[in-house]
Design a protein around this motif. Structure first.
Motif, PDB file in Angstrom:
ATOM      1  N   ASP A 191     -16.597  -6.197  -6.628  1.00 33.91           N
ATOM      2  CA  ASP A 191     -15.445  -6.623  -5.813  1.00 33.91           C
ATOM      3  C   ASP A 191     -14.545  -7.978  -6.825  1.00 33.91           C
TER       4      ASP A 191
ATOM      5  N   TRP B 205      -5.599  -7.159  -8.053  1.00 36.36           N
ATOM      6  CA  TRP B 205      -6.696  -6.010  -8.097  1.00 36.36           C
ATOM      7  C   TRP B 205      -6.242  -4.910  -7.309  1.00 36.36           C
ATOM      8  N   TYR B 206      -6.948  -3.715  -7.423  1.00 35.04           N
ATOM      9  CA  TYR B 206      -6.383  -2.676  -6.633  1.00 35.04           C
ATOM     10  C   TYR B 206      -7.577  -1.817  -5.796  1.00 35.04           C
ATOM     11  N   GLU B 207      -7.344  -1.132  -4.981  1.00 35.97           N
ATOM     12  CA  GLU B 207      -8.227  -0.513  -4.190  1.00 35.97           C
ATOM     13  C   GLU B 207      -7.551   0.967  -4.079  1.00 35.97           C
ATOM     14  N   THR B 208      -8.512   2.044  -4.218  1.00 38.77           N
ATOM     15  CA  THR B 208      -7.940   3.637  -3.938  1.00 38.77           C
ATOM     16  C   THR B 208      -8.781   3.941  -2.596  1.00 38.77           C
TER      17      THR B 208
ATOM     18  N   SER C  31       0.700  -1.376   0.075  1.00 38.00           N
ATOM     19  CA  SER C  31       0.042   0.027   0.020  1.00 38.00           C
ATOM     20  C   SER C  31       0.853   1.381  -0.059  1.00 38.00           C
TER      21      SER C  31
ATOM     22  N   THR D  97     -13.218   2.939  -7.574  1.00 34.20           N
ATOM     23  CA  THR D  97     -12.407   2.837  -6.452  1.00 34.20           C
ATOM     24  C   THR D  97     -11.530   1.579  -6.272  1.00 34.20           C
ATOM     25  N   ARG D  98     -12.213   0.394  -6.886  1.00 36.26           N
ATOM     26  CA  ARG D  98     -11.505  -0.843  -6.618  1.00 36.26           C
ATOM     27  C   ARG D  98     -11.943  -1.524  -7.998  1.00 36.26           C
TER      28      ARG D  98
END
Length: 659
Positions: free
Chosen positions: A558, A371-374, A254, A302-303
């Motif tokens: 998701d 995957w990513y998440e902001t 992160s 956002t993801r």
């Protein structure tokens, strides 16, 4: 499979029976056949090193049902709970009672993840830095310093005056990356080391799922030597395990981890000649690259799947730059590693983060979902295994121990296949124990008629219209549980001027405070989303209605879920009926379970989603709920509440009348 002879099995049942020591010595102890049956099953599983899934309805008394055989087994047992709050309750309240009644002379220990323990080195550094904190934080630091001189455990749960979300805690606790280990000048007095030592010598260790999986899956907490050698692992609130296991078998990195490392590099330069001249520029370049990458992610959801990042040239370029700068910083730190303990540790951290970033960005295997998440100010990148059954099976096999999974919500209409498949539990022993509560008398399930499809634009408005007359009948005293924060906010707006009772809205205060104020108000209406669906316990009159707005299907944003559903489809399983419905059933059972918490509670469960009766799969949801009478008539709800005792009698603490 080992079977105990009858005398042994009867023994443990008798202990918890009407003439046993628990009934004699504990006030308010009620003997329950389901509790005795579960205790026998747990005893057999420990003796035979078996895998057991035990679903025990609310009020079974499952804590005593596994503690009694665990303490009598003479074996080393690890007990893991879903949350730190439950962990404390188990260790400080339930375990001492059972030990005392059994007269068990055992060593017990409580062990949490390192972020829960004060780090004396980081506290010393923070005080020395003499940073100019604003008034609140300066006062909190003074409180922590005073407490550090008198605490034995160093567990931050002891210090209620400094809120859990205070930004000071990360500065005075350690992470696996920044801990100096035996090199630390405070090593002899370290609270983490002491807690670990106690756990190492204990017969019964109480942990939480986060710590258990961090240790078993990654060995990252450095507690690796504690968990081996256990004859049994007892997982309470086991319905949370599939989700958590996914997190712990993931690789992740992160922006926050990299920013923290950059700050620690600059702190370490203080007092080391020439270090700042060498490192300031690369550290600032790294911080700049993190900001640039976060900005490049701004237009994206956002993801989402990693593919979305690879499809954008600016994101690809920013990622490439970040990797280059991290590698450069790692080299420079290597050149300083001999000069201080801090630099040696920072070099290792940079090496670890470089490897993780490489692995996630370069991974092309079909075993992982990338995957990513902001977040508002940062981001995280992940690689999560597609199928958890394989690593979970391997993990259990390495321990050669009994694995006992228990919760009030593990089955779907009496079937455990979904839970067992997720964790790779092949041919487990299963046990299903109903609640001892009299739901037919204590509860009522109301399905409001004429609600539109949950996708309708005015769905939340219609739900509130349907619920208002119920709230008037119950005089407040309600939980309104929502599947999305958007619906929660809209409902809060709609209720603001329409109800005479105090409203408690998730997000306006920390969860424990909201619950405390809700209980104290006596007639409150609490609006909550995901975190209020489980682990929340309000016994008695203060909570008499639970409203659920929609069936809790997982959000389709998701990326891990989407990949798992696609994989199921390829293997010939219908992903909707094979995964999404069972997962939503278990979540609904959790939410509904908030209503009746003891033998005297009465209440109405309001299920608003019309799909419960309009869709075939609705039957599975209804069949999985406690056996309450169901109605579509508001008049039945009004009669249910009118038939409660008069307020005068109720205030006198008398029992409650039936419907």
């Amino acid at each position: 499979m080992t079977h105990l002879d009858d005398t042994e099995s009867d023994d443990i049942g008798t202990l918890l029976g009407a003439d046993g020591p628990f009934a004699r010595e504990l006030p308010n102890f009620a003997p329950r056949l389901a509790q005795q049956a579960m205790a026998r099953a747990v005893q057999q599983a420990i003796a035979g090193r078996d895998t057991l899934i035990a679903e025990a309805g609310t009020g079974t008394g499952k804590t005593f049902a596994y503690l009694v055989p665990a303490l009598l087994s003479g074996e080393r047992v690890i007990i893991s709970t879903g949350t730190k709050t439950l962990q404390d309750q188990l260790y400080f309240r339930d375990l001492p009672k059972v030990r005392s009644v059994l007269g068990a002379r055992l060593k017990t220990a409580l062990l949490k993840g390192r972020a829960n323990y004060l780090c004396l080195y980081r506290l010393d550094q923070t005080v020395r830095e003499g940073a100019t904190f604003e008034r609140t934080q300066a006062a909190q630091l003074a409180t922590i310093r005073a407490w550090s001189a008198r605490t034995r455990r160093g567990d931050r749960m002891e210090l209620a005056e400094v809120p859990e979300e205070s930004p000071l805690w990360p500065r005075v606790t350690s992470t696996p990356e920044n801990c100096l280990g035996v090199e630390c000048p405070f090593f002899e007095d370290c609270h983490v080391v002491k807690a670990r030592r106690e756990a190492l010598e204990a017969d019964v260790v109480v942990v939480n799922h986060h710590l258990l999986f961090a240790d078993l899956a990654l060995k990252q907490e450095g507690f690796g030597e504690i968990l081996p050698g256990a004859a049994a692992f007892i997982l309470d609130e086991a319905h949370q395990i599939p989700e958590l296991a996914g997190q712990f078998f993931s690789q992740s990195i992160s922006a926050r981890q990299l920013t923290d490392m950059a700050k620690d590099v600059l702190t370490e330069c203080t007092g080391i000649t020439g270090a700042i001249g060498l490192l300031l520029e690369p550290v600032e370049a790294l911080q700049d690259a993190l900001r640039k990458l976060r900005l490049a992610l701004e237009p994206l959801p956002t993801r989402g799947a990693f593919q979305l990042l690879e499809d954008r040239a600016d994101v690809r370029a920013s990622l490439h730059e970040l990797r280059e700068l991290l590698a450069t910083l790692e080299e420079l730190l290597a050149s300083q590693a001999e000069r201080s303990r801090g630099f040696a540790n920072l070099r290792e951290r940079a090496e670890l983060f470089t490897e993780r970033l490489e692995r996630i960005v370069e991974s092309h295997g079909d075993q992982d979902v990338r995957w990513y998440e902001t977040f508002p100010r940062g981001f995280a990148l992940y690689a999560t295994p597609l199928d958890l059954a394989v690593p979970m099976r391997g993990l259990r096999e390495r321990t050669h121990a009994a694995w006992i999974h228990t919760s009030a919500t593990l089955s779907v209409a009496g079937n455990f296949d979904h839970f067992a498949r997720q964790l790779g539990l092949d041919d487990p022993r299963t046990l299903s124990l109903g609640s001892p509560f009299d739901y037919a008398r204590q509860g009522l399930c109301y399905l409001p008629p004429d609600l539109p499809d949950p996708n309708a634009r005015d769905y939340t408005e219609q739900v509130i219209e349907s619920v208002l007359p119920v709230l008037h009948a119950s005089n407040g005293r309600a939980f309104l549980l929502f599947t999305s924060h958007r619906a929660l906010r809209r409902a809060a707006e709609l209720l603001q001027d329409k109800v005479p009772w105090p409203l408690f809205v998730q997000g306006t205060a920390p969860r424990p405070r909201l619950l405390e104020e809700f209980r104290a108000s006596g007639h409150g209406v609490l609006l909550g989303a995901a975190s209020f669906w489980e682990g929340v316990d309000v016994v008695g009159e203060a909570l008499s209605v639970v409203v659920i707005d929609k069936l809790p299907f997982a959000a389709p944003d998701d990326p891990v879920l989407m990949a798992r559903l696609a994989a199921l489809e390829q293997s010939g399983i219908n992903p909707f009926m094979g995964w999404q419905v069972p997962s939503a059933v278990i979540a609904l059972k959790q939410g509904a379970g908030r209503l009746i918490r003891d033998v005297h509670d009465r209440g109405v469960l309001v299920l608003c989603d019309p799909r419960l009766t309009s869709k075939g799969y609705g039957r599975l949801f209804l069949a999985s709920l406690p056996p309450m009478p169901r109605t579509r008539a508001l008049a039945d709800v009004q009669v249910f509440f009118a038939n409660a005792l008069s307020p005068d009698a109720r205030d006198g603490g008398e029992g409650r009348a039936g419907v």
